[in-house]
Design an enzyme around this catalytic site. Structure first.
Site, mmCIF file in Angstrom:
data_model
loop_
_atom_site.group_PDB
_atom_site.id
_atom_site.type_symbol
_atom_site.label_atom_id
_atom_site.label_comp_id
_atom_site.label_asym_id
_atom_site.label_seq_id
_atom_site.Cartn_x
_atom_site.Cartn_y
_atom_site.Cartn_z
ATOM 1 C CG LEU A 125 -2.100 -0.985 1.125
ATOM 2 C CD1 LEU A 125 -2.894 -0.990 2.410
ATOM 3 C CD2 LEU A 125 -3.020 -0.679 -0.037
ATOM 4 C CB CYS A 143 1.167 0.178 7.392
ATOM 5 S SG CYS A 143 2.017 1.752 7.479
ATOM 6 C CG HIS A 144 -1.243 -2.966 5.867
ATOM 7 N ND1 HIS A 144 -0.780 -1.814 5.276
ATOM 8 C CD2 HIS A 144 -2.554 -2.755 6.127
ATOM 9 C CE1 HIS A 144 -1.784 -0.954 5.172
ATOM 10 N NE2 HIS A 144 -2.860 -1.497 5.682
ATOM 11 N N GLY A 145 2.128 -5.263 8.457
ATOM 12 C CA GLY A 145 2.858 -6.429 8.933
ATOM 13 C C GLY A 145 3.621 -7.225 7.894
#
Length: 179
Positions: A125, A143-145
């Site tokens: 992203l 943010c999202h691992g």
């Protein structure tokens, strides 16, 4: 009427030559103006000088310590440059391809195995990963691992792709030119 307005070949041959000369000159002027407009239009679409100045950047890698990562800026984007030890290179080269989601060998991602150069933008992203973090010691996107290894390859998390390797080349032993 046709007979009266016609330029007579016998009586006035210089008038005919003058008429053709004038018509050719006007057509040449129109063609030159059209060419100038096309050239100006195409030139207006080319990159400006400040954009071209950002297109290429040189980085001196001699100050990077073994096992350390620096963050540089190229075209407004963060670039991670890591100097890897022989042990790190061997560890990354030994990773089996079936363990990788986006299968690229370590040798395909580097020009010199000692240095890895990747864009610091997560392909998931667009976040900026943290250096020297994560389960594999490379980069971690909080943010999202997403976890990346020391070659910038995705190993765990939602990211579908590895960190991008920008176009670069070595112009000296420890100097790279990006762009």
């Amino acid at each position: 009427m046709f007979e009266e307005d016609r330029v007579d070949k016998v009586a006035e041959p210089e008038r005919r030559a003058f008429t053709y000369l004038m018509l050719s000159s006007v057509r040449f002027a129109y063609a030159s103006a059209a060419r100038l407009l096309v050239v100006k239009f195409v030139a207006s679409m080319s990159a400006s000088a400040d954009v071209l100045a950002l297109a290429f950047s040189e980085f001196d890698l001699s100050s990077i310590e073994m096992g350390k990562t620096i963050t540089a800026k190229w075209r407004g984007k963060p670039v991670f440059i890591r100097r890897r030890s022989a042990a790190e290179i061997a560890t990354e080269a030994a990773v089996p391809m079936e363990y990788l989601r986006d299968q690229e060998t370590d040798a395909d991602r580097t020009l010199k195995p000692e240095f890895i150069v990747v864009l610091g933008i997560c392909p998931h992203l667009g976040c900026v990963p943290v250096s020297n973090a994560g389960d594999f010691g490379g980069w971690f996107c909080p943010c999202h691992g997403s976890h990346y290894d020391k070659s910038g390859r995705i190993r765990k998390g939602p990211s579908p792709l590895n960190l991008e390797v920008p176009p670069y080349k070595f112009i000296d032993e420890n100097v790279i030119l990006m762009g």
